[in-house]
Scaffold this motif. Structure first.
Motif, mmCIF file in Angstrom:
data_model
loop_
_atom_site.group_PDB
_atom_site.id
_atom_site.type_symbol
_atom_site.label_atom_id
_atom_site.label_comp_id
_atom_site.label_asym_id
_atom_site.label_seq_id
_atom_site.Cartn_x
_atom_site.Cartn_y
_atom_site.Cartn_z
ATOM 1 N N ALA A 258 -4.014 6.065 3.354
ATOM 2 C CA ALA A 258 -4.335 4.824 2.964
ATOM 3 C C ALA A 258 -3.608 3.891 3.326
ATOM 4 O O ALA A 258 -3.824 2.590 3.515
ATOM 5 N N ASP A 259 -2.365 3.920 3.415
ATOM 6 C CA ASP A 259 -1.227 3.090 4.129
ATOM 7 C C ASP A 259 -0.951 3.046 5.463
ATOM 8 O O ASP A 259 -0.073 2.263 5.763
ATOM 9 N N HIS A 260 -1.904 3.925 6.098
ATOM 10 C CA HIS A 260 -1.627 4.073 7.553
ATOM 11 C C HIS A 260 -2.474 2.529 8.256
ATOM 12 O O HIS A 260 -3.611 2.292 7.725
ATOM 13 N N ILE A 261 -1.733 2.413 9.544
ATOM 14 C CA ILE A 261 -2.526 1.287 10.163
ATOM 15 C C ILE A 261 -3.031 2.396 11.633
ATOM 16 O O ILE A 261 -2.396 2.945 11.908
ATOM 17 N N VAL A 262 -4.366 1.950 11.867
ATOM 18 C CA VAL A 262 -4.811 2.981 12.879
ATOM 19 C C VAL A 262 -5.295 2.022 14.261
ATOM 20 O O VAL A 262 -5.688 0.882 14.110
ATOM 21 N N ALA A 263 -4.488 2.327 15.308
ATOM 22 C CA ALA A 263 -5.100 1.517 16.640
ATOM 23 C C ALA A 263 -5.868 2.655 17.487
ATOM 24 O O ALA A 263 -5.573 3.728 17.672
ATOM 25 N N ALA A 311 -3.714 8.374 -1.266
ATOM 26 C CA ALA A 311 -5.192 8.114 -1.044
ATOM 27 C C ALA A 311 -5.409 7.991 0.316
ATOM 28 O O ALA A 311 -4.391 8.264 1.212
ATOM 29 N N THR A 312 -6.768 8.018 0.744
ATOM 30 C CA THR A 312 -6.989 8.094 2.018
ATOM 31 C C THR A 312 -7.877 6.569 2.198
ATOM 32 O O THR A 312 -8.708 6.209 1.550
ATOM 33 N N LYS A 313 -8.075 6.289 3.682
ATOM 34 C CA LYS A 313 -9.139 5.162 4.083
ATOM 35 C C LYS A 313 -9.889 5.924 5.368
ATOM 36 O O LYS A 313 -8.996 6.640 6.142
ATOM 37 N N ALA A 326 -9.041 7.823 22.397
ATOM 38 C CA ALA A 326 -7.694 8.103 21.793
ATOM 39 C C ALA A 326 -7.371 7.157 20.756
ATOM 40 O O ALA A 326 -8.002 6.044 20.610
ATOM 41 N N TRP A 327 -6.380 7.730 19.820
ATOM 42 C CA TRP A 327 -6.184 6.632 18.775
ATOM 43 C C TRP A 327 -4.500 7.041 18.263
ATOM 44 O O TRP A 327 -4.070 7.948 18.907
ATOM 45 N N ALA A 328 -4.053 6.041 17.481
ATOM 46 C CA ALA A 328 -2.716 6.186 16.977
ATOM 47 C C ALA A 328 -2.724 5.858 15.553
ATOM 48 O O ALA A 328 -3.384 4.939 15.066
ATOM 49 N N SER A 329 -1.846 6.398 14.676
ATOM 50 C CA SER A 329 -1.962 6.226 13.278
ATOM 51 C C SER A 329 -0.452 6.260 12.852
ATOM 52 O O SER A 329 0.205 7.205 12.896
ATOM 53 N N SER A 330 0.048 5.236 11.995
ATOM 54 C CA SER A 330 1.334 5.348 11.129
ATOM 55 C C SER A 330 1.279 4.320 10.167
ATOM 56 O O SER A 330 0.694 3.083 10.418
ATOM 57 N N ARG A 331 2.072 4.357 9.073
ATOM 58 C CA ARG A 331 2.195 3.241 8.268
ATOM 59 C C ARG A 331 3.418 2.377 8.723
ATOM 60 O O ARG A 331 3.676 1.279 8.237
ATOM 61 N N LYS A 332 4.126 2.818 9.718
ATOM 62 C CA LYS A 332 5.045 2.275 10.337
ATOM 63 C C LYS A 332 4.759 0.856 11.121
ATOM 64 O O LYS A 332 5.566 0.024 11.383
ATOM 65 N N PHE A 333 3.425 0.919 11.392
ATOM 66 C CA PHE A 333 2.879 -0.045 12.608
ATOM 67 C C PHE A 333 3.100 -1.500 12.074
ATOM 68 O O PHE A 333 2.783 -2.100 11.289
ATOM 69 N N ILE A 334 3.637 -2.078 12.967
ATOM 70 C CA ILE A 334 3.598 -3.721 13.132
ATOM 71 C C ILE A 334 2.297 -3.984 14.142
ATOM 72 O O ILE A 334 2.111 -3.333 15.096
#
Length: 807
Positions: A258-263, A311-313, A326-334
Motif C-alpha cells: 500500500a505504501d508503494h508508488i507505481v509507474a 496492506a496492499t493497493k 512494463a511498470w516499476a514499483s517502490s515506496r522510495k519513489f519521488i
C-alpha cells in the motif's frame, strides 16, 4: 608544370575522370540482396494494398510479493488472425525463461580465459574473483516462468509445448483468416537482482534503508509476432536480440504494498483509490504547468522508507494500441510531472526516482522527456500516447511503450557525505533519457523486428538522439553520430556488417548503435543534404508507424522519397565492413599551351632556370674558356640561346591563330590553370570527394564531387581541377565528414601528423613506456550502457560484450 596542347585539352575537358583498367561495380543494384516486392510491401518501400498484421489484446491481473521478490499473475489473451493464413498453432514468448537454470543464454556463458586466472596478483588488468559472482549466483537462481491453468475461453485445457523461451499452443481447431482466439493462463516467477544478474528488468536493494525498487518487464507471457516476411518470429531469446510484438489494448491491474508508488505503461484508471487528495491535485496541476510539479515529494518518499506496509493497493492501468507493457514499483519513489501539448501531441511527462537520484533527476529528467518528444516529433510524427515516463533504477537504459528505465545518478563523497554529480553523469542522464524515451518512436511505434535487426531500432534511434542532443545545447558531449567518432571502429579488424543478425553482432555498441547512426548522419549531411533526407526519413516514419517495416522497406523508402539511387551507399555501409580511405596520390599541373612563341619560349626558359645547376658546372665555374680568349670564334649562336624567338616562329604562330575557335581564344585570354589529381580508394567504401582548394592569393573554396565519380573505376581515378590562379594546396575531406580512417594521405602538400609522447612510469613493473597521448582517458563511470540482456553479465563472453557496448 606541364603544357597541354588544344587537342589534349579538348579531350581532357570532355571527360572529368580517367578510368583505371580494373573494375568492381560498387554501384550495382541491391535487387540481388533485397526481397522482391509483394502486395504487402511495395517496391517504393511503402506498405502494399494488402498489408496486414496480427493483433493481441491482454487482460492481466498480477501481484508483487515484496518479501519473496516474486510476481504472480493471470492473464487472458485475445489473438486476432488478420493474416490470409490459417493457423493450427500459436507461439508465445516466455522471456523470463532466460533466467531458468538450463536456459540457452545461461548455458552459453563462458568463464574468463585461463590467462586471466594466472596473471600476477595486483596487476592492473588482472582477473578479479568478483567477476565470477554473476555466474555463481546465476547457477543457484531459478527465475523462469512457472505456468499453470492454460485453457481456452470455454475452460477446456490446451495442449502446449515449452521450448526454452518459446511456447507453442496447439489449437483445438485451426484459426482461419479473420477469426480470433482467446485463452488464459496463470504464472509466477522470481524477480532477478539486476545488478548481479543483469538483464532488462529486476530489483535493486538499498541496504541503508532496507528497501527495494522493482523494474518489471518481460513479466508476462506475450504473443510472438507473425508476419509476411518471416512467418512466426520465434527465434530464442538469448539476450542481445530484443523483441518484436503485436499491437493491442491492455487492461492491467497490479497489486503492490500500500505504501508503494507505481509507474506504468498506460493511463491510471483509479487515482482516487491509490493517491491522496493532495497528490491528485498536484497531478491535475501538472498537466498545464510550465515547470515540473512534484506529485510525491522527497519528504513523503523518505517517510515511506521508514516502515513497511502490510496492506496492499491495486493500481489499474489501460493502454491502447501498444506492443508491450512494463511498470516499476517502490515506496522510495519521488514523482514529478509536467504536461506538453502541441499539434497532435498531448502528453504528461513524468519521472519517478529515489532520493539517491537527486539533485540530478529533479532538475533534468522530466525536462529531457519533453525535449525528446519535441525533437523527435520534428523528424518523424507527433507522439501519439498520453504518457511518457522516465524511471531511475538499476537498469542502465531500457525502453517500453510510454515508460523507460534509466540509470545515471549522483555520487556521495565518502569523506564529506556531500552528494554531487559529475559532468559525465549529467550529460549521461540527459542522453540516456533522450535515447530511451526516443525508443517510443523506434521501435515501439515503428515496430521493426529487433530480434532480427538491432540496427533498425538502436541505430535509427541513436541517430535521432544525436540530432536531439545538438538541440539541447551547443557542444553537447555526445560521441555517436559524428563521422570522426566512428573512425576508430572502422579501422578495427573485429567487425561484421551492420546487416548481421542481432545475436551474431560483434562490437555490439559500435555496430548496432554508432555505425548506422553515423551512416545516416553522413547520408543527411554529405550525400543527400538535410532537406531531401529529412523529407525521406519523415516519410518512412509516417508510412510505417504502428506497422512492421523491414530493412528493405527503409532502404526503398529513403530512395523513393529522396529521388536518389542509394544502393551503393546501403551496400557499402550496411552490407560490408569496408572503411572510407581515399588517398590523394599525386598532382600534375598543366598550363594551356598558347603556341605564342613570345609566351611559350619565355615559359620554357623560366622552367630551365628553375633546374638545379649540375655539380660539373658548379665545379667548372671560372675555368678558362677558348672563346673567351678568342672572341672572334663567337657567332650568332653564341649571342642567342634556344629560347630566342625568330621571325619564323612568329609567322607560324600567326597562321595557327587564324584557325582557333572563339572559345579557344577566350580560354587563352583567361590563363586557366589545370591540375590532374590522382585518387586511390584504399578502403574500398566509395565516398564523395570533398575538395578544399587554396589558391595563391589565399582564397579557399570547396568543390563537392558525388560518389558516382567512382562508378566506372572504383579503385583509382584522376580528376581534373581548373582554377583561375595557381593552386597552392588541396585537402580531401577537410571537415572530416566521410569517416576517412587515414587523413594523413588526404593533403597536398602532405602535412605532418602531430601527437605527443608520455615518458612516465606505468603500473606494469615500473617499466618506462612511451604511450600515445591521444589514448582516451579513463572515466569514473559509464555514460550509459546498451542492453546486454544477459542473465549473468559477468562471464567472459558477456563481460567482453558489455565492455564493448558501454561508453
Amino acid at each position: 608544370m606541364k603544357r597541354l596542347s588544344f587537342a589534349v585539352l579538348a579531350a581532357t575537358l570532355s571527360t572529368a575522370a580517367f578510368a583505371a583498367p580494373t573494375f568492381d561495380d560498387k554501384f550495382r543494384q541491391l535487387d540481388e540482396l533485397l526481397p522482391a516486392p509483394t502486395q504487402y510491401r511495395t517496391a517504393s518501400g511503402a506498405p502494399g494494398h494488402a498489408y496486414w498484421q496480427q493483433r493481441a489484446d491482454y487482460k492481466i491481473r498480477a501481484t508483487l510479493n515484496e518479501a519473496e521478490r516474486s510476481i504472480t499473475g493471470s492473464e487472458t489473451i485475445t489473438y486476432h488472425n488478420n493474416s490470409p493464413d490459417t493457423l493450427s498453432y500459436l507461439w508465445v514468448q516466455l522471456d523470463q525463461n532466460i533466467y531458468a537454470r538450463d536456459s540457452d543464454a545461461r548455458m552459453m556463458q563462458t568463464a574468463p580465459s585461463r590467462e586471466a586466472w594466472t596473471r600476477p596478483r595486483g596487476a592492473d588488468d588482472g582477473f578479479k574473483f568478483e567477476g565470477m559472482r554473476s555466474i555463481l549466483v546465476g547457477q543457484e537462481f531459478d527465475g523462469g516462468f512457472k505456468l499453470s491453468n492454460l485453457k481456452s475461453a470455454s475452460g477446456a485445457p490446451l495442449k502446449f509445448v515449452v521450448n526454452r523461451t518459446m511456447m507453442r499452443i496447439d489449437l483445438p481447431t485451426p484459426l482461419k483468416p479473420g477469426e480470433r482466439f482467446s485463452f488464459s493462463l496463470d504464472w509466477t516467477y522470481k524477480i532477478n537482482e539486476q545488478k548481479v544478474l543483469g538483464g532488462r528488468a529486476g530489483y535493486e536493494h538499498f541496504p541503508e534503508d532496507k528497501n527495494d525498487l522493482f523494474e518489471v518487464a518481460q513479466w508476462f507471457p506475450r504473443m510472438a509476432a507473425y508476419y509476411d516476411v518471416t512467418g512466426w518470429q520465434h527465434k530464442q531469446f538469448l539476450g542481445a536480440g530484443e523483441f518484436t510484438l503485436e499491437f493491442g489494448d491492455y487492461d492491467v491491474a497490479v497489486t503492490v504494498p500500500a505504501d508503494h508508488i507505481v509507474a506504468s505503461t498506460g493511463e491510471l484508471q483509479n487515482p482516487g483509490e491509490v493517491l491522496s487528495a493532495a497528490q491528485r491535485d498536484r497531478l491535475e496541476r501538472a498537466k498545464t504547468a510550465k515547470q515540473p510539479v512534484i506529485i510525491v515529494t522527497q519528504a513523503e518518499a523518505e517517510a515511506a522508507e521508514k516502515s513497511v506496509s502490510k496492506a496492499t493497493k491495486t493500481w489499474r492501468f489501460k493502454a491502447k494500441n501498444v506492443r508491450d507493457f512494463a511498470w516499476a514499483s517502490s515506496r522510495k519513489f519521488i514523482w514529478d510531472a509536467q504536461g506538453y501539448k502541441k499539434d497532435g501531441t498531448n502528453v504528461l511527462a513524468m519521472s519517478f526516482y529515489p532520493k539517491e537520484g537527486n539533485p540530478l533527476w529533479e532538475k533534468y529528467s522530466t525536462a529531457s522527456i519533453i525535449h525528446t518528444i519535441e525533437q523527435y516529433n520534428k523528424y518523424s510524427f507527433d507522439y501519439p500516447y498520453p504518457i511518457a515516463i522516465s524511471v531511475n533504477g538499476p537498469v542502465g537504459g531500457m525502453e517500453y511503450p510510454m515508460i523507460s528505465f534509466n540509470g545515471p545518478r549522483p555520487t556521495k563523497d565518502k569523506k564529506t557525505g556531500q552528494i554531487t554529480y559529475s559532468k559525465r553523469a549529467k550529460y549521461g542522464l540527459i542522453s540516456v533519457i533522450i535515447h530511451e524515451v526516443g525508443h517510443n518512436y523506434f521501435p515501439m511505434i515503428v515496430n521493426s523486428d529487433e530480434r532480427q535487426w538491432t540496427w533498425m531500432d538502436e541505430g535509427l534511434n541513436t541517430f535521432l538522439e544525436f540530432l536531439a542532443a545538438q538541440a539541447w545545447e551547443k557542444d553537447f558531449p555526445i560521441d555517436r553520430g559524428e563521422a570522426r567518432d566512428i573512425v576508430g571502429y572502422m579501422r578495427s579488424q573485429n567487425q561484421v556488417p551492420i546487416m548481421t543478425n542481432s545475436e551474431s553482432l560483434l562490437q555490439f555498441g559500435n555496430n548496432a548503435y554508432a555505425k548506422p547512426a553515423t551512416a545516416l548522419n553522413i547520408l543527411r549531411e554529405t550525400i543527400l543534404g538535410r532537406e531531401l533526407f529529412d523529407k525521406a526519413f519523415r516519410e518512412y516514419s509516417q508510412r510505417w508507424k504502428f506497422k512492421r517495416p523491414t530493412p528493405a522497406d527503409f532502404f526503398r523508402t529513403m530512395e523513393d522519397a529522396s529521388g536518389t539511387d542509394l544502393d551503393w551507399f546501403w551496400r557499402g555501409w550496411f552490407y560490408t565492413t569496408d572503411p572510407v580511405d581515399v588517398s590523394l596520390d599525386g598532382i600534375t599541373e598543366f598550363g594551356v599551351s598558347s603556341k605564342n612563341p613570345e609566351v611559350e619560349k619565355a615559359w620554357q626558359k623560366a622552367r630551365k632556370a628553375e633546374e638545379p645547376v649540375s655539380i660539373t658546372d658548379q665545379r667548372n665555374e671560372g675555368m678558362p674558356r677558348r672563346v673567351d680568349s678568342q672572341p672572334e670564334l663567337k657567332d650568332f649562336y653564341n649571342e642567342h640561346d634556344d629560347f630566342t624567338v625568330t621571325n619564323a616562329d612568329r609567322n607560324k604562330y600567326a597562321e595557327q591563330l587564324k584557325d582557333l575557335e572563339p572559345w579557344q581564344k577566350d580560354l587563352l585570354a583567361k590563363g586557366k590553370h589545370l591540375y590532374l589529381v590522382d585518387f586511390t580508394n584504399v578502403g574500398g567504401l566509395v565516398s564523395p570527394l570533398i575538395l578544399q582548394i587554396e589558391l595563391k592569393s589565399g582564397k579557399k573554396y570547396v568543390e563537392r564531387v558525388p560518389a558516382e565519380v567512382w562508378r566506372y573505376s572504383p579503385k583509382k581515378i584522376t580528376k581534373l581541377i581548373v582554377t583561375d590562379e595557381p593552386m597552392v594546396s588541396l585537402v580531401q575531406d577537410p571537415y572530416w565528414e566521410t569517416a576517412d580512417i587515414d587523413t594523413s594521405n588526404n593533403s597536398w602538400p602532405r602535412k605532418a601528423s602531430q601527437s605527443r609522447l608520455e615518458l612516465f612510469k606505468t603500473q606494469r613493473g615500473g617499466t618506462d613506456l612511451m604511450k600515445d597521448f591521444n589514448t582516451p582517458l579513463k572515466t569514473e563511470e559509464p555514460k550509459k550502457e546498451e542492453k546486454s540482456g544477459q542473465p549473468a553479465a559477468g562471464n567472459g563472453a558477456a563481460a567482453k560484450q558489455e565492455a564493448e557496448t558501454k561508453k
